[in-house]
Structures are given as structure tokens and as C-alpha cells.
Scaffold this active site. Structure first.
Site, PDB file in Angstrom:
ATOM      1  N   ASP A  11       0.852  -1.188   0.000  1.00  0.00           N
ATOM      2  CA  ASP A  11       0.000   0.000   0.000  1.00  0.00           C
ATOM      3  C   ASP A  11       0.889   1.240   0.000  1.00  0.00           C
ATOM      4  O   ASP A  11       2.067   1.164   0.359  1.00  0.00           O
ATOM      5  CB  ASP A  11      -0.922   0.022   1.229  1.00  0.00           C
ATOM      6  CG  ASP A  11      -1.887   1.201   1.185  1.00  0.00           C
ATOM      7  OD1 ASP A  11      -2.552   1.392   0.147  1.00  0.00           O
ATOM      8  OD2 ASP A  11      -1.950   1.965   2.163  1.00  0.00           O
ATOM      9  N   SER A  12       0.298   2.360  -0.370  1.00  0.00           N
ATOM     10  CA  SER A  12       1.032   3.622  -0.321  1.00  0.00           C
ATOM     11  C   SER A  12       1.407   3.970   1.125  1.00  0.00           C
ATOM     12  O   SER A  12       2.333   4.744   1.349  1.00  0.00           O
ATOM     13  CB  SER A  12       0.171   4.729  -0.916  1.00  0.00           C
ATOM     14  OG  SER A  12      -1.072   4.770  -0.240  1.00  0.00           O
ATOM     15  N   CYS A  74      -3.734  -1.224  -2.353  1.00  0.00           N
ATOM     16  CA  CYS A  74      -4.015   0.200  -2.554  1.00  0.00           C
ATOM     17  C   CYS A  74      -4.900   0.380  -3.792  1.00  0.00           C
ATOM     18  O   CYS A  74      -4.549  -0.092  -4.882  1.00  0.00           O
ATOM     19  CB  CYS A  74      -2.687   0.923  -2.745  1.00  0.00           C
ATOM     20  SG  CYS A  74      -2.816   2.669  -3.101  1.00  0.00           S
ATOM     21  N   GLU A 159      -5.927   9.733   8.706  1.00  0.00           N
ATOM     22  CA  GLU A 159      -4.519   9.584   9.127  1.00  0.00           C
ATOM     23  C   GLU A 159      -4.185  10.481  10.310  1.00  0.00           C
ATOM     24  O   GLU A 159      -3.244  10.220  11.044  1.00  0.00           O
ATOM     25  CB  GLU A 159      -3.587   9.856   7.947  1.00  0.00           C
ATOM     26  CG  GLU A 159      -3.737   8.779   6.888  1.00  0.00           C
ATOM     27  CD  GLU A 159      -2.492   8.502   6.087  1.00  0.00           C
ATOM     28  OE1 GLU A 159      -1.586   9.353   6.073  1.00  0.00           O
ATOM     29  OE2 GLU A 159      -2.441   7.427   5.470  1.00  0.00           O
ATOM     30  N   CYS A 193     -11.404   2.887  -1.302  1.00  0.00           N
ATOM     31  CA  CYS A 193     -10.151   3.408  -0.758  1.00  0.00           C
ATOM     32  C   CYS A 193      -9.895   2.659   0.537  1.00  0.00           C
ATOM     33  O   CYS A 193     -10.818   2.439   1.331  1.00  0.00           O
ATOM     34  CB  CYS A 193     -10.266   4.908  -0.490  1.00  0.00           C
ATOM     35  SG  CYS A 193      -8.835   5.582   0.380  1.00  0.00           S
ATOM     36  N   HIS A 195      -8.694   3.437   3.273  1.00  0.00           N
ATOM     37  CA  HIS A 195      -8.922   4.109   4.556  1.00  0.00           C
ATOM     38  C   HIS A 195     -10.398   4.210   4.955  1.00  0.00           C
ATOM     39  O   HIS A 195     -10.708   4.268   6.142  1.00  0.00           O
ATOM     40  CB  HIS A 195      -8.397   5.543   4.490  1.00  0.00           C
ATOM     41  CG  HIS A 195      -6.913   5.660   4.471  1.00  0.00           C
ATOM     42  ND1 HIS A 195      -6.124   4.983   3.574  1.00  0.00           N
ATOM     43  CD2 HIS A 195      -6.071   6.391   5.239  1.00  0.00           C
ATOM     44  CE1 HIS A 195      -4.856   5.303   3.785  1.00  0.00           C
ATOM     45  NE2 HIS A 195      -4.792   6.160   4.792  1.00  0.00           N
TER      46      HIS A 195
HETATM   47  N1  DGL Z   1      -4.199   3.638  -0.227  1.00  0.00           N
HETATM   48  C1  DGL Z   1      -4.818   4.678  -1.024  1.00  0.00           C
HETATM   49  C2  DGL Z   1      -6.020   4.104  -1.770  1.00  0.00           C
HETATM   50  O1  DGL Z   1      -6.578   3.085  -1.409  1.00  0.00           O
HETATM   51  C3  DGL Z   1      -5.252   5.855  -0.166  1.00  0.00           C
HETATM   52  C4  DGL Z   1      -4.101   6.648   0.388  1.00  0.00           C
HETATM   53  C5  DGL Z   1      -3.311   7.394  -0.654  1.00  0.00           C
HETATM   54  O2  DGL Z   1      -3.858   8.304  -1.321  1.00  0.00           O
HETATM   55  O3  DGL Z   1      -2.148   7.064  -0.826  1.00  0.00           O
HETATM   56  O4  DGL Z   1      -6.435   4.676  -2.743  1.00  0.00           O
END
Ligand code: DGL
Length: 287
Positions: A11-12, A74, A159, A193, A195
Site C-alpha cells: 500500500d502507499s 491500494c 490519518e 479506498c 482508509h
Molecule cells: N491507499 C490509497 C487508496 O486506497 C489511499 C491513500 C493514498 O492516497 O495514498 O487509494
């Protein structure tokens, strides 16, 4: 030390931990390595080229750790980079290895949730702009109308642990009103997403009564289990020691502090310096 042939989860940043949690619960016997590219997060507002380049670099790192299978947990990376990696790079960087994403598992079942055949996709700006969800949904369910809304403030709210605050209500209400205005017949909203499931309560509160709100973790975990049943040649390559290792490209101390919000339990991450030539990362203390 990492186990010999773990499943890689990418993930990012922290968000993919919500997906990993469900995967580990469903498939506990495998070894796992998680990598959060926190030093370069968020990916949500970055260009196609940047997300592709960053994601490819991380996938190569997973392969060098011995992961035969990598899950891009992600949405932004799945939407913007996965297809290009699968088509252009996989044969060169990891012949026989596989990279899976989160879009396909979700889009192939979304038609089972909607009666009105109108759905809403809530995601980052990058995910929405890529148009990938609409394309994928229409492959499986051409009759479904897909409406999208980018919610760029939701990730920073979560976050910063502000997602239960009164301030968060403004942004949740705003984006839900926007998407329902675009598609008044929407009866199903997908949290596209990593989050957003953490704000499920608030999203349900502001969604029209009777709307089904779907998060992806369980769907992705079920789909991975199904994939491994259908691909015994891959299943046999995976090591099964139930270990979990966590890496971040930023400070492990920060990662450990926030990770439990997403993972539901304490984690102990190591630092990865991607500039160090893709060697196995040393335990470098946070700078
Ligand atoms: N993990 C990213 C997603 O699911 C969200 C966080 C980011 O923008 O890096 O799109």
C-alpha cells in the site's frame, strides 16, 4: 528475517493494513510481508507515471524478498499501475510471479449488491480520474450505472485520527450529497479506498436510508482464497509459517504508532530504504 516465500501486501501507506487484516484472518497459515510506501504517500493525487513508477519499484522489491504473489491493497495503485505492470513488466521482473489488485475482486461481485443497478464509487482523486472502476464494473455488469466521487479530504482526516470529530462530518456529508445528486437512484456505495472503512459509521449516517455501504477487505480476502484454490501451482510455492513482517519507507516509529488504528493490533515495522539498491533492508532506526 523474512520467511522464504511470503505473500506481499503493498500500500502507499497504512491503509492496506485494513485489507491485510481481513486476508490474515481468512488465510492465517501463510507468511506475509507488508510494505507501506509512507515516505512517498499519499498516492491519491499523484500522476499516472508517478504512481506506476513507485508501485513498480515496490513490486520489484517484493519479488527480491522471494514473494511469488503480491497484492496491491491500494486502490490508487490498483487503478493506475496494476494493468501496466501485468502487461509490460511482469514477464521481465518476475516471470511466473503474480500481482493482483483490489478492483477486480470488488467489481466482479458488486452486481450482487445493487437492485436499482445504480452504484456509487467513493475514492481518491487518482482512483476516480483513472476511470478504472467504471471500466471494470462494465466488464462484468454492463447494465449498471456507475457514479463516482473523489473525497480527497477523507484520507488526511483518518490519518490524523480526526475521523470521529465533528469536523469530519462536514466532508462526509458534502461528498455523500454530491454523489447522490449525481446518481439519485444509487442504492449501493463502494468504499474504494483502503482508509474509508474506518469512517464507516459516519458514512452510513449520512448515506440515504437503505443504502448498502460496502468495504473491500472481506471481499478481497475471499477472492484471494478462491484464487489460491484455483491456482495450486501458486499455492504450493507459498511458505506457510504464519509469520508477518512489516516495512515502511518512512519512520518505523510513526508507522507503529498509527498502524494499530488500521490493523487493530500492535505492529513492529522496519525501515526500508528503496534507494539502497533493493537489498534486503537492514533494521535502520528512524531518522
Ligand atoms: N491507499 C490509497 C487508496 O486506497 C489511499 C491513500 C493514498 O492516497 O495514498 O487509494
Amino acid at each position: 528475517m523474512a520467511a522464504s516465500n511470503p505473500i506481499g501486501i503493498f500500500d502507499s501507506g497504512f491503509g492496506g493494513l485494513t485489507i491485510m487484516k481481513e486476508i490474515v484472518q481468512k488465510l492465517p497459515k501463510y507468511d506475509y510481508i507488508y510494505l507501506g510506501d509512507n515516505a512517498r504517500a499519499p498516492y491519491g493525487n499523484r500522476s499516472f507515471e508517478t504512481v506506476y513508477h513507485y508501485t513498480l519499484e515496490c513490486v520489484e522489491w517484493f519479488f527480491k524478498q522471494g514473494c511469488p504473489l503480491v497484492v496491491l491493497a491500494c486502490n490508487t495503485a490498483s487503478a493506475k499501475a496494476l494493468r501496466t505492470i501485468q502487461q509490460n513488466d511482469l514477464e521481465r521482473i518476475g516471470p511466473g510471479n503474480r500481482v493482483l489488485g483490489v478492483l477486480r475482486p470488488t467489481t466482479e461481485v458488486i452486481g450482487n449488491y445493487t437492485e436499482s443497478r445504480s452504484i456509487g464509487i467513493l475514492g481518491t482523486t487518482g482512483t476516480v480520474q483513472s476511470g478504472s472502476y467504471e471500466i471494470e464494473v462494465h466488464k462484468f455488469f454492463p447494465d449498471i450505472k456507475v457514479y463516482q466521487e473523489a473525497c480527497p479530504m477523507w484520507v488526511p482526516l483518518i490519518e490524523n485520527n480526526e475521523h470521529h470529530s465533528k469536523g469530519a462530518d462536514f466532508f462526509v456529508k458534502k461528498h455523500l450529497e454530491n454523489i447522490i445528486e449525481k446518481g439519485p437512484g444509487i442504492d449501493t456505495l463502494l468504499l474504494a479506498c483502503t482508509h474509508y472503512p474506518l469512517m464507516m459509521d459516519k458514512i452510513v449516517e449520512y448515506a440515504p436510508i437503505g443504502t448498502t455501504v460496502i468495504s473491500q477487505g472481506e471481499i478481497v480476502a475471499n477472492s484471494l482464497g478462491d484464487y489460491l484454490r484455483r491456482h495450486p501451482e501458486m499455492e504450493e510455492r507459498l511458505s506457510k509459517g504464519s509469520t508477518k513482517h512489516f516495512y515502511t519507507t518512512d519512520s518505523p516509529a510513526d508507522f507503529d504508532q498509527k498502524a494499530s488504528i488500521f490493523y487493530g493490533e500492535e505492529v513492529n515495522a522496519r525501515h526500508l530504504d528503496l534507494n539502497a539498491g533493493h537489498k534486503h533492508p537492514a533494521d535502520v532506526p528512524p531518522r
